[in-house]
Design an enzyme around this catalytic site. Structure first.
Site, mmCIF file in Angstrom:
data_model
loop_
_atom_site.group_PDB
_atom_site.id
_atom_site.type_symbol
_atom_site.label_atom_id
_atom_site.label_comp_id
_atom_site.label_asym_id
_atom_site.label_seq_id
_atom_site.Cartn_x
_atom_site.Cartn_y
_atom_site.Cartn_z
ATOM 1 N N TRP A 232 0.820 -1.205 0.000
ATOM 2 C CA TRP A 232 0.000 0.000 0.000
ATOM 3 C C TRP A 232 0.854 1.255 0.000
ATOM 4 O O TRP A 232 0.483 2.263 -0.623
ATOM 5 C CB TRP A 232 -0.977 -0.036 1.174
ATOM 6 C CG TRP A 232 -1.824 -1.272 1.116
ATOM 7 C CD1 TRP A 232 -1.796 -2.341 1.963
ATOM 8 C CD2 TRP A 232 -2.773 -1.598 0.088
ATOM 9 N NE1 TRP A 232 -2.677 -3.305 1.551
ATOM 10 C CE2 TRP A 232 -3.293 -2.881 0.404
ATOM 11 C CE3 TRP A 232 -3.241 -0.940 -1.043
ATOM 12 C CZ2 TRP A 232 -4.256 -3.502 -0.390
ATOM 13 C CZ3 TRP A 232 -4.198 -1.560 -1.828
ATOM 14 C CH2 TRP A 232 -4.693 -2.824 -1.497
ATOM 15 N N ASP B 3 -1.670 6.805 6.569
ATOM 16 C CA ASP B 3 -2.732 5.899 6.164
ATOM 17 C C ASP B 3 -2.959 4.937 7.324
ATOM 18 O O ASP B 3 -2.135 4.075 7.597
ATOM 19 C CB ASP B 3 -2.311 5.149 4.895
ATOM 20 C CG ASP B 3 -3.321 4.083 4.460
ATOM 21 O OD1 ASP B 3 -4.345 3.906 5.147
ATOM 22 O OD2 ASP B 3 -3.053 3.422 3.432
ATOM 23 N N LYS C 81 -12.145 -1.952 7.712
ATOM 24 C CA LYS C 81 -11.425 -2.845 8.619
ATOM 25 C C LYS C 81 -12.015 -2.766 10.033
ATOM 26 O O LYS C 81 -12.412 -3.767 10.599
ATOM 27 C CB LYS C 81 -9.939 -2.462 8.691
ATOM 28 C CG LYS C 81 -9.266 -2.214 7.360
ATOM 29 C CD LYS C 81 -9.066 -3.459 6.552
ATOM 30 C CE LYS C 81 -8.213 -3.156 5.320
ATOM 31 N NZ LYS C 81 -7.981 -4.342 4.493
#
Length: 357
Positions: A99, A166, A190
């Site tokens: 990511w 992030d 999540k």
């Protein structure tokens, strides 16, 4: 048979959150209308947005000079919106996995990117530390938890330039000093909500650092000034996010969920370290509380498929490791009960007994 949901995302939500969302789908606030078909301009939904904002601020101790926005899409949208808004000349990124690399790729479209540190040399099995942060950067970007490789920052980074993180997969799972960050963002699927909404917590002075004329939808100022209502927001995921924040407050907030997450992780990591059939893949000090990665130990590699089938028969769902790394991954997000971790540990012990040498 009870199912134990270790999926990496979209992931497990608290039972009461799902039940309340299901009721609202049938009848939202006694309106006679489904949550799925109400106008986002109603007073009832205004109240949902206001409560979500208030709870987020309370649970994470967000200072008054920060704004919270909710946008459609996921964290990948922010990968390009952040440099579009803030990258004038040069930004610094820390490469801790897939990511982070995706975020770096998007940032390079807007200016120079300096990779300040990387753990790629050891297949992203640790968090880089002790690297210098040049004072001439527009900002520095980190990925606080790495779902694929199972590493996590356990302390807030100190930075002389605006720090952007992030936090898609560990938001509200542990205490965070928001004041150390210029921006925190992430997908909600999540620990907060179903897929479809992404959040951002932005320090107000960052809006004065927007470096270029942008399409209206790409500018963070647009969404801050319109309270995430410039266009139709993702109504259902935001409602579930609000219910999740309510649930988190009801059990004792971030301190309590952090205690639970530490307890769950310790249970599973202790078994991985003790059990001769398995081994962890991450250096101990950087092990994630959220995504626990492990593989078969040396000499037992050929048992991987058998263990996967064995675990599935006992109700384990989603423990297959990411295709890039293989092995196994147990995602232990906030709503995962301790009993599910205990069930996985028992499954590992039973499998080891079966193959005792």
């Amino acid at each position: 048979m009870k199912k134990h949901n270790f999926n990496a995302g979209p992931s497990i939500l608290a039972d009461e959150v799902i039940e309340n969302a299901a009721k609202a789908i049938l009848d939202f606030n006694g309106s006679g209308l489904s949550l799925l078909s109400i106008s986002h301009r109603t007073k009832d939904f205004d109240a949902v947005m206001e409560e979500a904002d208030q709870l987020f601020r309370e649970l994470l101790h967000i200072p008054d000079n920060y704004k919270i926005i909710y946008l459609g899409g996921g964290a990948s949208t922010y990968f390009y919106e952040i440099p579009a808004n803030f990258l004038g000349k040069k930004a610094g990124y820390v490469n801790t996995g897939v990511w982070a690399k995706k975020a770096i790729k998007e940032a390079k479209r807007y200016g120079e990117v300096e990779v300040l540190a990387s753990s790629e040399d050891k297949n992203f099995t640790y968090i880089p530390k002790g690297f210098a942060i040049p004072a001439d950067l527009d900002y520095v970007h980190i990925t606080s938890n790495n779902t694929i490789y199972g590493t996590e920052y356990h302390e807030d980074l100190s930075s002389p330039v605006p720090l952007i993180a992030d936090m898609s997969s560990d938001i509200l799972s542990r205490p965070v000093d928001v004041s150390k960050y210029a921006m925190i963002y992430g997908g909600a699927q999540k620990n907060l909500a179903p897929a479809g909404v992404a959040f951002a917590i932005i320090r107000e002075d960052m809006l004065d650092k927007i470096v270029r004329d942008l399409p209206t939808m790409v500018s963070f100022r647009t969404h801050v000034e319109n309270n995430s209502m410039f266009n139709t927001p993702p109504v259902f995921p935001i409602y579930v996010l609000k219910e999740t924040l309510r649930w988190l407050k009801s059990i004792g907030g971030v301190p309590e969920i952090y205690r639970r997450n530490q307890e769950k992780a310790a249970l599973l990591y202790d078994e991985i370290d003790r059990n001769p059939l398995f081994r962890g893949t991450v250096v101990r000090e950087d092990r994630s509380l959220m995504n626990i990665c492990f593989v078969m130990a040396e000499g037992y590699e050929d048992l991987a498929d058998e263990f996967m089938a064995f675990a599935k028969e006992r109700g384990m769902v989603g423990i297959k490791g990411h295709r890039l790394v293989g092995g196994f991954r147990a995602s232990c997000y906030n709503a995962l009960p301790k009993s599910s971790v205990e069930a996985l540990v028992a499954c590992m012990q039973e499998f080891a007994e079966k193959h005792a040498k």
